[in-house]
Write a protein that holds these residues in place. Structure first.
Motif, PDB file in Angstrom:
ATOM      1  N   PHE B 201     -30.155 -23.958  26.116  1.00 29.01           N
ATOM      2  CA  PHE B 201     -28.954 -24.766  26.027  1.00 29.01           C
ATOM      3  C   PHE B 201     -27.743 -23.913  26.417  1.00 29.01           C
ATOM      4  O   PHE B 201     -27.708 -22.700  26.180  1.00 29.01           O
ATOM      5  N   THR B 202     -26.766 -24.550  27.054  1.00 20.83           N
ATOM      6  CA  THR B 202     -25.471 -23.903  27.293  1.00 20.83           C
ATOM      7  C   THR B 202     -24.477 -25.002  27.632  1.00 20.83           C
ATOM      8  O   THR B 202     -24.850 -26.184  27.753  1.00 20.83           O
ATOM      9  N   TYR B 203     -23.239 -24.642  27.765  1.00 26.55           N
ATOM     10  CA  TYR B 203     -22.227 -25.609  28.189  1.00 26.55           C
ATOM     11  C   TYR B 203     -21.264 -24.898  29.144  1.00 26.55           C
ATOM     12  O   TYR B 203     -21.121 -23.672  29.090  1.00 26.55           O
ATOM     13  N   PRO B 204     -20.628 -25.636  30.058  1.00 23.78           N
ATOM     14  CA  PRO B 204     -19.754 -25.000  31.049  1.00 23.78           C
ATOM     15  C   PRO B 204     -18.577 -24.305  30.368  1.00 23.78           C
ATOM     16  O   PRO B 204     -18.032 -24.819  29.392  1.00 23.78           O
ATOM     17  N   ALA B 205     -18.235 -23.143  30.904  1.00 25.92           N
ATOM     18  CA  ALA B 205     -17.125 -22.383  30.336  1.00 25.92           C
ATOM     19  C   ALA B 205     -15.834 -23.168  30.474  1.00 25.92           C
ATOM     20  O   ALA B 205     -15.577 -23.801  31.497  1.00 25.92           O
ATOM     21  N   LEU B 206     -15.017 -23.150  29.416  1.00 28.31           N
ATOM     22  CA  LEU B 206     -13.705 -23.774  29.490  1.00 28.31           C
ATOM     23  C   LEU B 206     -12.869 -22.983  30.479  1.00 28.31           C
ATOM     24  O   LEU B 206     -13.114 -21.786  30.657  1.00 28.31           O
ATOM     25  N   PRO B 207     -11.937 -23.555  31.152  1.00 31.98           N
ATOM     26  CA  PRO B 207     -11.402 -24.900  30.986  1.00 31.98           C
ATOM     27  C   PRO B 207     -12.127 -25.976  31.796  1.00 31.98           C
ATOM     28  O   PRO B 207     -11.481 -26.941  32.192  1.00 31.98           O
ATOM     29  N   ASP B 208     -13.399 -25.825  32.068  1.00 34.18           N
ATOM     30  CA  ASP B 208     -14.109 -26.904  32.742  1.00 34.18           C
ATOM     31  C   ASP B 208     -13.930 -28.195  31.942  1.00 34.18           C
ATOM     32  O   ASP B 208     -14.035 -28.204  30.708  1.00 34.18           O
ATOM     33  N   PHE B 209     -13.681 -29.275  32.665  1.00 34.89           N
ATOM     34  CA  PHE B 209     -13.361 -30.548  32.017  1.00 34.89           C
ATOM     35  C   PHE B 209     -14.476 -30.989  31.060  1.00 34.89           C
ATOM     36  O   PHE B 209     -14.226 -31.367  29.906  1.00 34.89           O
ATOM     37  N   ARG B 259     -28.768 -16.988  28.633  1.00 33.51           N
ATOM     38  CA  ARG B 259     -28.363 -15.587  28.782  1.00 33.51           C
ATOM     39  C   ARG B 259     -27.714 -15.057  27.510  1.00 33.51           C
ATOM     40  O   ARG B 259     -26.745 -14.299  27.556  1.00 33.51           O
ATOM     41  N   LYS B 260     -28.209 -15.503  26.385  1.00 31.97           N
ATOM     42  CA  LYS B 260     -27.730 -15.058  25.061  1.00 31.97           C
ATOM     43  C   LYS B 260     -26.234 -15.236  24.877  1.00 31.97           C
ATOM     44  O   LYS B 260     -25.585 -14.504  24.144  1.00 31.97           O
ATOM     45  N   GLY B 261     -25.682 -16.214  25.609  1.00 33.23           N
ATOM     46  CA  GLY B 261     -24.261 -16.501  25.453  1.00 33.23           C
ATOM     47  C   GLY B 261     -23.339 -15.420  25.979  1.00 33.23           C
ATOM     48  O   GLY B 261     -22.139 -15.467  25.754  1.00 33.23           O
ATOM     49  N   GLU B 262     -23.937 -14.441  26.681  1.00 34.42           N
ATOM     50  CA  GLU B 262     -23.066 -13.400  27.238  1.00 34.42           C
ATOM     51  C   GLU B 262     -22.212 -13.967  28.350  1.00 34.42           C
ATOM     52  O   GLU B 262     -21.133 -13.465  28.655  1.00 34.42           O
ATOM     53  N   THR B 263     -22.728 -15.003  28.984  1.00 31.52           N
ATOM     54  CA  THR B 263     -21.933 -15.660  30.025  1.00 31.52           C
ATOM     55  C   THR B 263     -22.220 -17.159  29.966  1.00 31.52           C
ATOM     56  O   THR B 263     -23.251 -17.588  29.459  1.00 31.52           O
ATOM     57  N   TYR B 264     -21.283 -17.931  30.456  1.00 31.89           N
ATOM     58  CA  TYR B 264     -21.438 -19.386  30.494  1.00 31.89           C
ATOM     59  C   TYR B 264     -21.368 -19.851  31.939  1.00 31.89           C
ATOM     60  O   TYR B 264     -20.728 -19.198  32.768  1.00 31.89           O
ATOM     61  N   PRO B 265     -21.998 -20.960  32.302  1.00 28.44           N
ATOM     62  CA  PRO B 265     -21.859 -21.474  33.666  1.00 28.44           C
ATOM     63  C   PRO B 265     -20.387 -21.723  33.963  1.00 28.44           C
ATOM     64  O   PRO B 265     -19.675 -22.249  33.107  1.00 28.44           O
ATOM     65  N   GLU B 266     -19.939 -21.326  35.175  1.00 36.08           N
ATOM     66  CA  GLU B 266     -18.501 -21.405  35.406  1.00 36.08           C
ATOM     67  C   GLU B 266     -18.037 -22.830  35.714  1.00 36.08           C
ATOM     68  O   GLU B 266     -16.849 -23.097  35.730  1.00 36.08           O
ATOM     69  N   SER B 267     -18.970 -23.746  35.957  1.00 31.89           N
ATOM     70  CA  SER B 267     -18.552 -25.124  36.222  1.00 31.89           C
ATOM     71  C   SER B 267     -19.698 -26.054  35.837  1.00 31.89           C
ATOM     72  O   SER B 267     -20.826 -25.615  35.646  1.00 31.89           O
ATOM     73  N   LEU B 268     -19.361 -27.338  35.789  1.00 28.78           N
ATOM     74  CA  LEU B 268     -20.408 -28.311  35.496  1.00 28.78           C
ATOM     75  C   LEU B 268     -21.440 -28.323  36.622  1.00 28.78           C
ATOM     76  O   LEU B 268     -22.640 -28.446  36.372  1.00 28.78           O
ATOM     77  N   ALA B 269     -20.934 -28.169  37.863  1.00 31.80           N
ATOM     78  CA  ALA B 269     -21.854 -28.170  39.002  1.00 31.80           C
ATOM     79  C   ALA B 269     -22.910 -27.086  38.827  1.00 31.80           C
ATOM     80  O   ALA B 269     -24.091 -27.294  39.090  1.00 31.80           O
ATOM     81  N   LYS B 270     -22.462 -25.922  38.344  1.00 33.90           N
ATOM     82  CA  LYS B 270     -23.383 -24.806  38.148  1.00 33.90           C
ATOM     83  C   LYS B 270     -24.399 -25.156  37.038  1.00 33.90           C
ATOM     84  O   LYS B 270     -25.587 -24.885  37.144  1.00 33.90           O
ATOM     85  N   GLN B 271     -23.893 -25.780  35.969  1.00 33.80           N
ATOM     86  CA  GLN B 271     -24.779 -26.150  34.876  1.00 33.80           C
ATOM     87  C   GLN B 271     -25.808 -27.172  35.343  1.00 33.80           C
ATOM     88  O   GLN B 271     -26.983 -27.107  34.987  1.00 33.80           O
ATOM     89  N   GLU B 272     -25.358 -28.111  36.198  1.00 32.62           N
ATOM     90  CA  GLU B 272     -26.285 -29.120  36.716  1.00 32.62           C
ATOM     91  C   GLU B 272     -27.366 -28.468  37.556  1.00 32.62           C
ATOM     92  O   GLU B 272     -28.524 -28.883  37.541  1.00 32.62           O
ATOM     93  N   SER B 277     -32.943 -26.976  38.146  1.00 36.23           N
ATOM     94  CA  SER B 277     -33.972 -25.984  38.414  1.00 36.23           C
ATOM     95  C   SER B 277     -34.832 -25.714  37.177  1.00 36.23           C
ATOM     96  O   SER B 277     -35.738 -24.907  37.235  1.00 36.23           O
ATOM     97  N   GLY B 278     -34.495 -26.374  36.070  1.00 34.33           N
ATOM     98  CA  GLY B 278     -35.308 -26.209  34.873  1.00 34.33           C
ATOM     99  C   GLY B 278     -34.974 -24.986  34.055  1.00 34.33           C
ATOM    100  O   GLY B 278     -35.652 -24.680  33.077  1.00 34.33           O
ATOM    101  N   GLU B 279     -33.934 -24.265  34.428  1.00 39.09           N
ATOM    102  CA  GLU B 279     -33.584 -23.063  33.675  1.00 39.09           C
ATOM    103  C   GLU B 279     -33.044 -23.414  32.296  1.00 39.09           C
ATOM    104  O   GLU B 279     -33.306 -22.705  31.329  1.00 39.09           O
ATOM    105  N   VAL B 280     -32.240 -24.448  32.231  1.00 35.79           N
ATOM    106  CA  VAL B 280     -31.848 -24.972  30.922  1.00 35.79           C
ATOM    107  C   VAL B 280     -32.427 -26.375  30.808  1.00 35.79           C
ATOM    108  O   VAL B 280     -32.712 -27.030  31.823  1.00 35.79           O
ATOM    109  N   TRP B 281     -32.570 -26.845  29.573  1.00 34.73           N
ATOM    110  CA  TRP B 281     -33.247 -28.132  29.389  1.00 34.73           C
ATOM    111  C   TRP B 281     -32.286 -29.277  29.099  1.00 34.73           C
ATOM    112  O   TRP B 281     -32.697 -30.414  28.969  1.00 34.73           O
ATOM    113  N   MET B 282     -30.998 -28.913  28.937  1.00 31.92           N
ATOM    114  CA  MET B 282     -30.030 -29.967  28.650  1.00 31.92           C
ATOM    115  C   MET B 282     -28.763 -29.734  29.458  1.00 31.92           C
ATOM    116  O   MET B 282     -28.402 -28.600  29.766  1.00 31.92           O
ATOM    117  N   THR B 283     -28.135 -30.840  29.802  1.00 32.02           N
ATOM    118  CA  THR B 283     -26.798 -30.720  30.369  1.00 32.02           C
ATOM    119  C   THR B 283     -25.980 -31.866  29.802  1.00 32.02           C
ATOM    120  O   THR B 283     -26.410 -32.529  28.836  1.00 32.02           O
TER     121      THR B 283
END
Lengths: 274, 415, 359
Positions: B201-209, B259-272, B277-283
């Motif tokens: 699980f992860t979420y896009p880094a703020l200030p991503d909408f 990645r143990k929360g050391e970094t977050y996806p920089e955008s929603l597009a990246k999270q998608e 690719s199956g790396e994370v199971w939720m978006t």
């Protein structure tokens, strides 16, 4: 000795392939891919959805290409007309405050265009130039003219005034001197400057959008929202179209120039063989 | 050479002069009468007008819906020509309107703009919007409850009839049915799920909408509900202490994130992309139909599903408005009215067209109209409208959002 | 007739404020050149000869003075309308035009018909020995050929004046001589008036009807080659023409004396008194037989010590020292056989071969 150039040739070819052709491969794949999931090197299946939208959908792509090209060509023509006398003055005369003129002329290369365009927008709004192709053409001149002036100056620097004096002594007036002597010498420089001018004008988004207020729809106006919007297939298709448009224009310019020179050569060659 | 450049500049001046036609001053007065006149007069005046609609142009489906569904109908039924102008960012045309206002441009070319949230607030604050026109629209009168909170205020900013609701968006969580059997329906469950499935699980880094919207759900659930935040942020003296449980929660789940929360996806597009690719199971998405359309495009697996939290998810409304200097106001009103019709809204709901939720009040629709809406096949990935409708939470105003985004940087991203 | 008259033309370059470029001024020049004459301006580089040429061409504007061609005042006529032609140091062939088009350029500017242009251009090309080269491009020709084309291009319009600015100085010496012959021949054939700028005296002597010697922005002397050689107006002219034997001294009571060298002999023909230079051309110094006794009144006899002997195509240049002066004389191969370095030899000069200029 013979192996050496071949090695160089092969290396150059590889270099060209890696740096010029290779980046297009993923673009092409992405534009026709369907469900390209991450670990796969190649897409599993293909679809022409993106191309269908870009070329035949209601997106007015062809008209946008036409607008892009006409703006680029008009801008470039105006640039050449402005740059030749400007380069002549800058290259040949010692004018007081020349550095200032040069600084102003070359400022748009250094200063981000949108800074200038904010000021231009208000002025153009007041005189009613926004939303017109004319306004966009004028606004495109600022980031493109410096490159044309620069390349024509380089051409002028290699043209001794002796050539014009010589033509003068053969009875050539101002126009004939320019047309028969100066222009042919400047032509390669003008072509180089014009290529840059065309490319830069074609790729303007912000200036076109602000001055054109969205009413002057060039290809980048259609393309940009897709790049930021995350539809990779359509963005890729537009990007490829954009590249094709730019390359096509440059090749057209190159072709025209080559034909100009070849005509001269073949006309001459024929009689030598007689 | 000199002669040629002189001639060229002469020509330019001529063209300039030709372009800057005199603009009528009476146009403004005439337009204001539209706010009072009969709808019949409005439609009569609108006939033959060409309306420019400025809107984000980066989605093929939306573009097609307007070009192929809305525009032909407007042309046929009302003789109004709809010209879609693609824009990269709504902020661009708001800035442009600011310039036009300061240059006193009375005959603008923007007739309809698609805005909400901060852009609406900016436009309203700068007086860029025409006036209270929505009450004039028959479809607004018939199908909208102007008192409903999701229509009366746009991210906390009172709408005051300056913009008409066009559609709704609601936050949904997206998961892969094959990998996640029981998706977590509350923040508490989510924390437990993350611990069980570390790195998924992860979420896009703020200030991503979208990342920012996810945090607001954490805020509502960990600090005791949304009701307390309906007043301006400045009026809550102990806001910092109230936000404290949220930071604790976010830091608590951090070690179990991607990645143990050391970094977050920089955008929603990246999270998608990570999800595809199956790396994370939720978006997650603020567009409830997005997952379905990604499945249609083949990007997301067929087993993709969406759901809302038991406590509900954020919803917002997006609107259509008319700028102060629109020169085709009657046409704009007719076009907006048409886009609010139950037929247009039903078509819009279909993922084949766009997949955007209807802005209309379901209760005010006739039985057939309700049926038509319910019959739209939303695809397996999209939740039924009723379920979405029942679990709506109101948005926060932008002053809170700024505080939260700043706080996230300091409290979560820093260490 | 249509003689060219240069009336007190002068030109100042570079004021004092402008550092960087050296100030230069061309002192007023007054000169008439006959129709069909070959006139050379000879002088060291930087002497102003090219400036004068460009003033005549109109490529530079004179500060003062007038230029006339027959009855026509050309002072304010722009160069392209003067019906002059000019050949520069570099061929300056237009690289994008064929040789033929280059030659025909002047005719095209005169709006002659295409057929006539080509015919005249070909005709002129064959005159300069380049028949059949018409459709080539300049970069396919050698330097000498290019300069021939430049000459043909200048002549094809029948200019009333042909200006040439050191046209052969960039060529190899052998080519230069060939071009010199060609130019001489064509100039005579076409009877074209030529003003020719050069720093090569042989070239000037070979070609010119008259020569103007210039130095430091001043026209020093005008005359035929023989006049200049035998009667240079000043030591400057003499030394530029290559005369080495210039002996300073003074004339008083019909005798010339150079005290330092111990020279003293009659100088009645000098026609001047006071400080003067004696100028002796190298070939007037005669080597006497050592046993010769003929001491004649009209001859100055002296002895010199041979310093060096240098072979110089067909004759020897011999330097002798006499009373602290170094004199140069020309000797035949036969004469040289009897002398060697360090030897004291008797020499003589006929008084009628002596020439004096006032100091």
């Amino acid at each position: 000795m013979k192996g050496f150039p071949r090695f160089i040739k092969a290396f150059l070819f590889l270099f060209l392939f890696v740096f010029i052709v290779f980046p297009f491969v993923p673009l092409v794949l992405s534009s026709i891919s369907y469900g390209w999931q991450w670990p796969n090197v190649l897409p599993e299946s293909f679809s022409l959805r993106a191309w269908e939208y870009v070329l035949f959908g209601s997106s007015d792509t062809l008209r946008a290409i036409g607008v892009s090209l006409s703006i680029a060509l008009i801008v470039t023509a105006v640039n050449v007309v402005l740059a030749v006398p400007a380069a002549n003055a800058l290259a040949r005369y010692q004018i007081k405050g020349k550095w200032l003129v040069e600084a102003i002329l070359f400022a748009p290369i250094v200063i981000p265009p949108f800074v200038a365009v904010m000021g231009i927008h208000l002025t153009f709004l007041r005189i009613g130039l926004t939303e017109t192709i004319l306004g966009v053409v004028l606004a495109h001149i600022s980031p493109t003219l410096p490159y044309v002036v620069r390349s024509v100056i380089i051409s002028y620097n290699t043209l001794s005034t002796d050539w014009e004096d010589q033509a003068r002594m053969l009875g050539a007036g101002a126009f004939s001197r320019f047309y028969h002597v100066v222009l042919p010498h400047l032509l390669p420089g003008i072509a180089a400057g014009a290529s840059l001018s065309i490319l830069i004008s074609l790729s303007q988004y912000l200036i076109t959008f602000i001055i054109g207020s969205g009413r002057v729809v060039t290809l980048p106006i259609l393309l940009f929202p897709f790049i930021s919007g995350g539809d990779p297939a359509i963005a890729s298709a537009y990007s490829l179209l954009f590249a094709a448009m730019a390359i096509g224009t440059l090749m057209g310019l190159d072709f025209a120039l080559k034909r100009y020179y070849r005509n001269k050569k073949t006309a001459a060659g024929k009689t030598v063989e007689e | 050479m000199k002669k040629i450049s002189l001639m060229a500049s002469g020509l330019l001046v001529l063209v300039l002069a030709a372009c800057s036609n005199e603009t009528g001053n009476s146009a403004a007065e005439e337009a204001d009468s539209l706010l009072k006149s009969d709808w019949k007069n409005v439609t009569e005046e609108a006939a033959g007008q060409e309306v420019n609609m400025y809107m984000w142009g980066g989605n093929e489906n939306i573009n097609r819906y307007l070009d192929e569904w809305v525009a032909p109908r407007l042309q046929e039924e009302h003789d109004v020509e709809l010209n879609r102008v693609p824009v990269n960012d709504a902020q661009d045309f708001v800035n442009q309107l600011v310039d036009e206002k300061s240059a006193d441009k009375t005959e603008g070319s923007m007739d309809i703009i698609w805005i909400n949230g901060e852009n609406f607030k900016a436009a309203k604050d700068n007086g860029l919007l025409w006036g209270n026109f929505t009450g004039q629209l028959p479809n607004f009168q018939d199908y909208i409850d102007p008192e409903a909170p999701e229509v009366a205020a746009d991210f906390g900013e009172p709408v005051e009839g300056l913009e008409a609701p066009w559609g709704k968006a609601q936050f949904v969580l997206v998961y892969d049915e094959d990998k996640v059997k029981n998706p977590p329906k509350s923040m508490e469950e989510l924390a437990a799920w993350a611990k069980e499935n570390p790195g998924k699980f992860t979420y896009p880094a703020l200030p991503d909408f979208t990342g920012s919207a996810f945090i607001r759900h954490v805020l509502y659930e960990t600090t005791g509900g949304h009701e307390q935040y309906q007043q301006p942020a400045a009026e809550i003296a102990d806001l910092e202490t109230r936000l404290e449980p949220m930071w604790q929660y976010l830091n608590g789940i951090e070690p179990y994130l991607w990645r143990k929360g050391e970094t977050y996806p920089e955008s929603l597009a990246k999270q998608e992309q990570l999800f595809a690719s199956g790396e994370v199971w939720m978006t997650m998405s603020y567009d409830p139909a997005l997952a379905a359309s990604e499945v249609l495009k083949g990007r997301f697996p067929e087993s993709t599903r969406t759901y809302v939290l038991d406590g509900g998810t954020l919803a917002n409304t997006h609107y259509l408005s008319i700028p102060f200097n629109s020169s085709q106001k009657a046409g704009a009103m007719v076009a907006i009215n048409e886009m609010m019709s139950p037929e247009a809204q039903t078509a819009k709901l279909s993922p084949k067209n766009w997949g955007d939720l209807s802005a209309l009040d379901f209760e005010k629709l006739s039985a057939e109209q309700q049926q038509a809406l319910n019959d739209v096949d939303l695809g397996a990935a999209t939740l039924p409208i009723e379920e979405l409708e029942q679990k709506r939470l109101p948005e926060l105003s932008s002053d809170y959002i700024e505080i939260i985004e700043k706080g996230w940087m300091e409290n979560v991203a820093k260490d | 007739m249509s003689e060219l008259r240069i009336v007190n033309i002068e030109k100042q370059y570079g004021s004092l404020q402008q550092t960087g470029s050296r100030a230069f001024s061309l002192k007023p020049v007054d000169l008439a050149i006959q129709e069909g004459e070959f006139f050379s301006l000879l002088g060291p580089s930087g002497c102003g000869k090219t400036t004068l040429l460009k003033l005549v061409a109109g490529l530079l504007e004179a500060d003062k003075g007038e230029l006339w061609m027959g009855d026509a005042d050309l002072t304010r006529v722009p160069p392209e309308a003067r019906k002059f032609a000019m050949v520069f140091q570099q061929p300056l062939l237009f690289p994008h035009m064929t040789v033929e088009d280059n030659v025909a350029f002047g005719l095209k500017m005169q709006k002659s018909g295409k057929k006539e242009r080509i015919e005249r251009a070909r005709n002129m090309l064959s005159r300069v020995g380049l028949e059949g080269y018409g459709r080539r491009f300049p970069n396919e020709l050698s330097g000498g050929q290019q300069q021939r084309v430049a000459l043909a291009r200048a002549l094809v319009t029948n200019p009333r004046l042909l200006l040439m600015d050191e046209p052969f100085s960039a060529l190899d010496p052998s080519l230069r001589e060939e071009m010199r012959e060609l130019l001489g021949r064509i100039q005579k054939e076409l009877r074209v008036t030529v003003v020719f700028v050069t720093h090569d005296r042989e070239e000037a002597f070979h070609l010119s009807d008259r020569i103007g010697i210039m130095s430091e922005g001043e026209l020093l002397q005008v005359g035929t080659a023989k006049e200049l050689y035998e009667q240079p107006a000043s030591t400057k002219v003499a030394s530029f023409l290559g005369m080495k034997n210039i002996i300073p001294g003074a004339i008083s009571e019909g005798r010339f004396a150079a005290t330092s060298a111990g020279v003293d002999f009659p100088a009645a023909e000098a026609g001047l008194t006071g400080p003067a230079f004696l100028i002796l051309r190298a070939e007037t110094l005669q080597l006497m037989n050592s046993n010769a006794q003929t001491v004649r009144k009209d001859r100055w006899n002296f002895e010199g010590i041979v310093q060096s002997l240098r072979f110089n195509h067909g004759f020897y240049t011999c330097k002798v020292e006499m009373g602290g002066l170094e004199l140069e004389c020309s000797l035949s191969g036969q004469q040289v056989q009897s002398i060697s370095r360090g030897q004291t030899v008797p020499l003589a000069v006929d008084l009628k071969d002596m020439y004096w200029v006032a100091q």
